[in-house]
Motif scaffolding. Structure first.
Motif, short mmCIF file in Angstrom:
data_model
loop_
_atom_site.label_atom_id
_atom_site.label_comp_id
_atom_site.label_asym_id
_atom_site.label_seq_id
_atom_site.Cartn_x
_atom_site.Cartn_y
_atom_site.Cartn_z
N PHE A 155 27.37 -14.85 41.59
CA PHE A 155 27.59 -16.30 41.61
C PHE A 155 28.42 -16.63 42.85
CE2 PHE A 155 31.41 -14.95 39.34
CZ PHE A 155 32.40 -15.79 39.82
N HIS A 156 28.40 -17.92 43.22
CA HIS A 156 29.08 -18.38 44.43
C HIS A 156 30.27 -19.25 44.05
CE1 HIS A 156 29.85 -20.87 48.01
NE2 HIS A 156 29.32 -19.86 48.70
N HIS A 157 31.39 -19.02 44.76
CA HIS A 157 32.57 -19.88 44.59
C HIS A 157 33.34 -19.90 45.89
CE1 HIS A 157 36.03 -21.87 42.83
NE2 HIS A 157 36.80 -20.93 43.36
N GLY A 158 33.74 -21.09 46.34
CA GLY A 158 34.44 -21.21 47.60
C GLY A 158 33.55 -20.77 48.74
N ASN A 159 33.96 -19.79 49.48
CA ASN A 159 33.12 -19.22 50.54
C ASN A 159 32.80 -17.76 50.26
OD1 ASN A 159 35.63 -18.12 50.93
ND2 ASN A 159 35.75 -18.61 53.12
N LYS A 160 32.76 -17.41 48.96
CA LYS A 160 32.55 -16.03 48.56
C LYS A 160 31.39 -15.91 47.57
CE LYS A 160 37.49 -14.90 48.95
NZ LYS A 160 38.70 -14.50 48.21
N LEU A 161 30.76 -14.75 47.60
CA LEU A 161 29.77 -14.38 46.60
C LEU A 161 30.36 -13.28 45.74
CD1 LEU A 161 26.78 -14.32 49.05
CD2 LEU A 161 26.86 -15.76 47.00
N TYR A 162 30.40 -13.53 44.45
CA TYR A 162 30.96 -12.56 43.50
C TYR A 162 29.83 -11.76 42.87
CZ TYR A 162 35.44 -14.86 44.03
OH TYR A 162 36.60 -15.35 44.56
N ILE A 163 30.05 -10.47 42.75
CA ILE A 163 29.06 -9.53 42.21
C ILE A 163 29.68 -8.85 41.00
CG2 ILE A 163 27.71 -7.45 42.70
CD1 ILE A 163 28.11 -8.20 45.74
N ASP A 211 26.96 -16.89 35.96
CA ASP A 211 26.99 -18.16 36.68
C ASP A 211 28.32 -18.85 36.42
OD1 ASP A 211 25.95 -20.04 38.42
OD2 ASP A 211 24.94 -21.19 36.86
N ILE A 212 28.64 -19.80 37.29
CA ILE A 212 29.86 -20.59 37.16
C ILE A 212 29.46 -22.04 36.93
CG2 ILE A 212 30.03 -20.94 39.67
CD1 ILE A 212 33.11 -20.81 39.30
N SER A 213 30.22 -22.75 36.12
CA SER A 213 29.90 -24.13 35.78
C SER A 213 30.07 -25.05 36.98
CB SER A 213 30.79 -24.61 34.63
OG SER A 213 32.15 -24.62 35.03
N PRO A 214 29.40 -26.20 36.99
CA PRO A 214 29.55 -27.15 38.10
C PRO A 214 31.00 -27.55 38.36
CG PRO A 214 27.65 -27.74 36.78
CD PRO A 214 28.34 -26.62 36.04
N LYS A 215 31.80 -27.67 37.30
CA LYS A 215 33.22 -28.02 37.48
C LYS A 215 34.05 -26.82 37.92
CE LYS A 215 33.40 -31.79 34.09
NZ LYS A 215 34.00 -32.24 32.81
N GLY A 216 33.51 -25.62 37.77
CA GLY A 216 34.22 -24.43 38.19
C GLY A 216 35.23 -23.92 37.19
N ASP A 217 35.19 -24.44 35.95
CA ASP A 217 36.20 -24.04 34.96
C ASP A 217 35.69 -23.04 33.94
OD1 ASP A 217 34.48 -25.81 33.71
OD2 ASP A 217 36.05 -26.94 32.70
N LYS A 218 34.42 -22.69 34.00
CA LYS A 218 33.85 -21.70 33.08
C LYS A 218 32.94 -20.76 33.86
CE LYS A 218 32.08 -24.81 30.21
NZ LYS A 218 32.80 -26.06 30.43
N ILE A 219 33.02 -19.48 33.53
CA ILE A 219 32.10 -18.48 34.06
C ILE A 219 31.40 -17.84 32.87
CG2 ILE A 219 31.91 -16.26 35.27
CD1 ILE A 219 34.34 -17.16 36.94
N ILE A 220 30.07 -17.76 32.95
CA ILE A 220 29.27 -17.23 31.84
C ILE A 220 28.57 -15.97 32.29
CG2 ILE A 220 27.37 -17.67 30.24
CD1 ILE A 220 29.61 -19.54 29.70
N ALA A 221 28.81 -14.86 31.60
CA ALA A 221 28.08 -13.61 31.83
C ALA A 221 27.13 -13.39 30.66
CB ALA A 221 29.04 -12.44 31.97
N LEU A 222 25.92 -12.93 30.99
CA LEU A 222 24.86 -12.70 30.00
C LEU A 222 24.61 -11.21 29.85
CD1 LEU A 222 22.43 -13.93 28.27
CD2 LEU A 222 21.08 -13.68 30.37
N THR A 234 42.38 -17.41 36.95
CA THR A 234 42.78 -17.67 38.34
C THR A 234 41.96 -16.74 39.23
OG1 THR A 234 44.60 -16.07 38.14
CG2 THR A 234 45.11 -18.38 37.72
N TRP A 235 41.84 -17.10 40.50
CA TRP A 235 41.04 -16.31 41.44
C TRP A 235 41.92 -15.25 42.10
CZ3 TRP A 235 36.08 -17.12 40.83
CH2 TRP A 235 35.68 -18.36 40.31
N ASP A 236 41.33 -14.06 42.42
CA ASP A 236 39.90 -13.79 42.34
C ASP A 236 39.48 -13.10 41.04
OD1 ASP A 236 39.09 -14.78 44.87
OD2 ASP A 236 39.79 -12.97 45.85
#
Length: 285
Positions: A155-163, A211-222, A234-236
């Motif tokens: 997923f993408h957040h800020g200027n980073k791609l998280y794996i 994925d990360i929610s549009p507001k950025g306050d939830k991350i969902i792993a499947l 908090t990040w990262d």
């Protein structure tokens, strides 16, 4: 209860059951040509982009919520070695995670960065390469109890791609690693952020999408049957926040999750063993 009311009740329950798979609501069958779908990304709440995993075409597909293919692009200089997830950034760029690594022996991991496909003309689309390797992997492949380097989730957040990795170790511990790389063209050593253990049953605890929610306050792993919801982080290292586990009551090959909006998820599964190949929604309310 009279017979007519009882009959209508049975019909109603039957219809509801036919439109649900565990806690997932079935909204569409995907065409057979997308039976090995492996990644979803939404633009708005009605258009979805889909990719398939290794062995399939080097193409992305625009699909509506009825499961109909509206458009496709061939990805130029973007070979489908093992495409496993999709994500997008705030500017609309689309990222394909060619990071599937079942045998943990790949040295050519890459994330492809594409311009916003919703406004691209023609039937081909350019791709920039974000090449990467994991700093803690020394052997290709490592020993069977250290098979930590497959991944199907970005997923993408800020200027980073998280794996987030998919654990294939024997014995299985469930441990998943979190890394990040910059979202710009280049060749990078990924930064190891941390790790977490969603659960320990190998059948249902391997992470297959995130994925990360549009507001950025939830991350969902499947996983193959569960959702793991991260909040108050908090990040990262988002895994240090709260993690809620939800059993979906579904045990198909669930491969992809993305947010339709802040409260609704879109989920898909591969078609295998006579089941799956569907689009689902799940409400977080």
């Amino acid at each position: 209860m009279n017979k007519l009311i009882l009959t209508n009740l049975v019909i109603f329950i039957t219809l509801i059951s036919c439109n649900n798979y565990g806690q997932l609501k079935v909204i569409a069958d995907l065409p057979d040509s997308l039976s090995e779908n492996s990644g979803l990304a939404t633009y708005g709440d009605s258009i979805v982009w889909v990719v398939e995993d290794g062995g399939n075409k080097d193409e992305i597909y625009q699909v509506n919520l009825n499961g109909e293919i509206l458009k496709s692009f061939k990805v130029k200089n973007g070979k489908n070695h093992d495409w496993e997830d999709l994500t997008k950034d705030a500017a609309g760029n689309l990222y394909i995670g060619d990071i599937g690594n079942n045998a943990n022996d790949r040295k050519d991991l890459v994330i492809y960065k594409l311009p916003n496909p919703t406004i691209e003309p023609g039937d081909k689309i350019d791709a920039e390469k974000i090449e990467l390797h994991y700093p803690d992997q020394k052997d290709f492949p490592p020993k069977k109890d250290h098979l930590f380097y497959d991944s199907e989730a970005i997923f993408h957040h800020g200027n980073k791609l998280y794996i987030v990795t998919k654990n294939r170790s024997k014995s299985f511990t469930g441990e998943a690693h979190i890394y990040w790389v910059p979202d710009t063209k280049g060749n990078y050593e990924a930064t190891l952020v941390g790790s977490f253990t969603p659960c320990t049953d190998w059948k249902i605890c391997q992470i297959t999408s995130i994925d990360i929610s549009p507001k950025g306050d939830k991350i969902i792993a499947l996983s193959y049957g569960k959702l793991f919801i991260f909040t108050n982080f908090t990040w990262d290292d988002f895994s240090k926040g709260n993690m809620q586990e939800i059993d979906l009551g579904a045990r198909s090959q669930l491969e992809s999750v993305c947010f339709l909006n802040d409260e609704t998820l879109l989920i898909s599964d591969e078609k295998a063993h006579g089941e799956g190949g569907n689009l689902y929604t799940f409400s977080l309310k």
